[in-house]
Design a protein around this motif. Structure first.
Motif, PDB file in Angstrom:
ATOM      1  N   ALA A  14     -21.507 -29.550 -13.717  1.00 23.75           N
ATOM      2  CA  ALA A  14     -21.422 -30.685 -14.645  1.00 23.75           C
ATOM      3  C   ALA A  14     -21.979 -30.303 -16.016  1.00 23.75           C
ATOM      4  O   ALA A  14     -21.410 -30.678 -17.050  1.00 23.75           O
ATOM      5  CB  ALA A  14     -22.172 -31.875 -14.073  1.00 23.75           C
ATOM      6  N   LEU A  15     -23.079 -29.567 -16.026  1.00 23.79           N
ATOM      7  CA  LEU A  15     -23.687 -29.140 -17.280  1.00 23.79           C
ATOM      8  C   LEU A  15     -22.744 -28.255 -18.096  1.00 23.79           C
ATOM      9  O   LEU A  15     -22.662 -28.350 -19.319  1.00 23.79           O
ATOM     10  CB  LEU A  15     -24.986 -28.387 -16.996  1.00 23.79           C
ATOM     11  CG  LEU A  15     -25.792 -27.923 -18.190  1.00 23.79           C
ATOM     12  CD1 LEU A  15     -26.427 -29.121 -18.877  1.00 23.79           C
ATOM     13  CD2 LEU A  15     -26.855 -26.943 -17.761  1.00 23.79           C
ATOM     14  N   LEU A  16     -21.995 -27.411 -17.418  1.00 20.94           N
ATOM     15  CA  LEU A  16     -21.079 -26.503 -18.105  1.00 20.94           C
ATOM     16  C   LEU A  16     -19.754 -27.167 -18.485  1.00 20.94           C
ATOM     17  O   LEU A  16     -19.142 -26.813 -19.487  1.00 20.94           O
ATOM     18  CB  LEU A  16     -20.811 -25.272 -17.241  1.00 20.94           C
ATOM     19  CG  LEU A  16     -22.015 -24.357 -17.008  1.00 20.94           C
ATOM     20  CD1 LEU A  16     -21.665 -23.275 -15.997  1.00 20.94           C
ATOM     21  CD2 LEU A  16     -22.477 -23.746 -18.304  1.00 20.94           C
ATOM     22  N   VAL A 117     -24.221 -30.090 -30.171  1.00 18.69           N
ATOM     23  CA  VAL A 117     -25.581 -29.955 -29.636  1.00 18.69           C
ATOM     24  C   VAL A 117     -25.555 -29.570 -28.162  1.00 18.69           C
ATOM     25  O   VAL A 117     -26.294 -28.680 -27.727  1.00 18.69           O
ATOM     26  CB  VAL A 117     -26.384 -31.255 -29.868  1.00 18.69           C
ATOM     27  CG1 VAL A 117     -27.676 -31.259 -29.074  1.00 18.69           C
ATOM     28  CG2 VAL A 117     -26.659 -31.443 -31.346  1.00 18.69           C
ATOM     29  N   TRP A 118     -24.686 -30.225 -27.390  1.00 20.31           N
ATOM     30  CA  TRP A 118     -24.607 -29.909 -25.965  1.00 20.31           C
ATOM     31  C   TRP A 118     -24.152 -28.471 -25.746  1.00 20.31           C
ATOM     32  O   TRP A 118     -24.660 -27.763 -24.882  1.00 20.31           O
ATOM     33  CB  TRP A 118     -23.662 -30.866 -25.265  1.00 20.31           C
ATOM     34  CG  TRP A 118     -23.813 -30.908 -23.779  1.00 20.31           C
ATOM     35  CD1 TRP A 118     -23.903 -29.843 -22.924  1.00 20.31           C
ATOM     36  CD2 TRP A 118     -23.905 -32.057 -22.962  1.00 20.31           C
ATOM     37  NE1 TRP A 118     -24.021 -30.265 -21.639  1.00 20.31           N
ATOM     38  CE2 TRP A 118     -24.028 -31.629 -21.634  1.00 20.31           C
ATOM     39  CE3 TRP A 118     -23.867 -33.415 -23.222  1.00 20.31           C
ATOM     40  CZ2 TRP A 118     -24.122 -32.504 -20.569  1.00 20.31           C
ATOM     41  CZ3 TRP A 118     -23.961 -34.287 -22.163  1.00 20.31           C
ATOM     42  CH2 TRP A 118     -24.091 -33.832 -20.855  1.00 20.31           C
ATOM     43  N   ILE A 121     -27.033 -26.144 -26.410  1.00 13.98           N
ATOM     44  CA  ILE A 121     -28.003 -26.186 -25.311  1.00 13.98           C
ATOM     45  C   ILE A 121     -27.512 -25.358 -24.132  1.00 13.98           C
ATOM     46  O   ILE A 121     -28.272 -24.565 -23.559  1.00 13.98           O
ATOM     47  CB  ILE A 121     -28.291 -27.643 -24.893  1.00 13.98           C
ATOM     48  CG1 ILE A 121     -29.098 -28.335 -25.988  1.00 13.98           C
ATOM     49  CG2 ILE A 121     -29.023 -27.703 -23.559  1.00 13.98           C
ATOM     50  CD1 ILE A 121     -29.248 -29.827 -25.795  1.00 13.98           C
ATOM     51  N   VAL A 122     -26.247 -25.532 -23.754  1.00  9.69           N
ATOM     52  CA  VAL A 122     -25.699 -24.759 -22.630  1.00  9.69           C
ATOM     53  C   VAL A 122     -25.687 -23.278 -22.959  1.00  9.69           C
ATOM     54  O   VAL A 122     -26.061 -22.448 -22.123  1.00  9.69           O
ATOM     55  CB  VAL A 122     -24.283 -25.267 -22.274  1.00  9.69           C
ATOM     56  CG1 VAL A 122     -23.591 -24.331 -21.311  1.00  9.69           C
ATOM     57  CG2 VAL A 122     -24.362 -26.662 -21.659  1.00  9.69           C
ATOM     58  N   TYR A 123     -25.310 -22.926 -24.162  1.00  8.18           N
ATOM     59  CA  TYR A 123     -25.302 -21.525 -24.572  1.00  8.18           C
ATOM     60  C   TYR A 123     -26.706 -20.926 -24.511  1.00  8.18           C
ATOM     61  O   TYR A 123     -26.907 -19.804 -24.035  1.00  8.18           O
ATOM     62  CB  TYR A 123     -24.722 -21.387 -25.977  1.00  8.18           C
ATOM     63  CG  TYR A 123     -24.700 -19.975 -26.500  1.00  8.18           C
ATOM     64  CD1 TYR A 123     -23.736 -19.083 -26.068  1.00  8.18           C
ATOM     65  CD2 TYR A 123     -25.662 -19.541 -27.398  1.00  8.18           C
ATOM     66  CE1 TYR A 123     -23.712 -17.781 -26.537  1.00  8.18           C
ATOM     67  CE2 TYR A 123     -25.655 -18.252 -27.867  1.00  8.18           C
ATOM     68  CZ  TYR A 123     -24.682 -17.368 -27.448  1.00  8.18           C
ATOM     69  OH  TYR A 123     -24.669 -16.074 -27.897  1.00  8.18           O
TER      70      TYR A 123
END
Length: 130
Positions: A14-16, A117-118, A121-123
């Motif tokens: 889900a995060l990715l 922004v998301w 953060i994931v990167y």
């Protein structure tokens, strides 16, 4: 560091996937705004030299040209001072731009900000983990 098991969980998936899904929602929203509200936006910017003749050509253009015109209007309304200084925008048009259209552009800008922004953060999480 993030636990190795985390990357094999649904939470990591889900995060990715969320930045990708949010980017698709953002593109879909841009397409909707370009098809539904572009004519109103161009009519609100009638006295601006940059958008002066776009309203007449709008009916003959395809989806991609609508999309590019919307991006131009959005960029000019995001930073109107630069457009006014260069002579592309009329200050009266910027001041009298309909508030509901400004609100829609603000929603689009916020959505794009969340996507950026998301993604950062994931990167960052991926770089810290490797």
């Amino acid at each position: 560091m993030v636990d190795e098991k985390f990357w094999y969980s649904w939470m990591a998936l889900a995060l990715l996937l969320c930045p990708i899904l949010l980017a698709l929602v953002s593109l879909t929203f841009s397409y909707y705004l370009s098809r539904r509200y572009l004519r109103e936006m161009l009519e609100a910017l009638r006295e601006s030299s940059y958008f002066h003749r776009w309203t007449e050509r709008l009916q003959y253009e395809g989806w991609f040209e609508h999309f590019l015109m919307f991006i131009s209007v959005r960029g000019m309304m995001l930073f109107p001072n630069a457009g006014v200084r260069r002579g592309f925008l009329c200050a009266k048009d910027v001041h009298n731009f309909p508030p509901r259209l400004k609100r829609l552009l603000a929603v689009k800008n916020t959505l794009d900000g969340v996507v950026i922004v998301w993604t950062v953060i994931v990167y960052t999480l991926l770089k810290l983990d490797s």
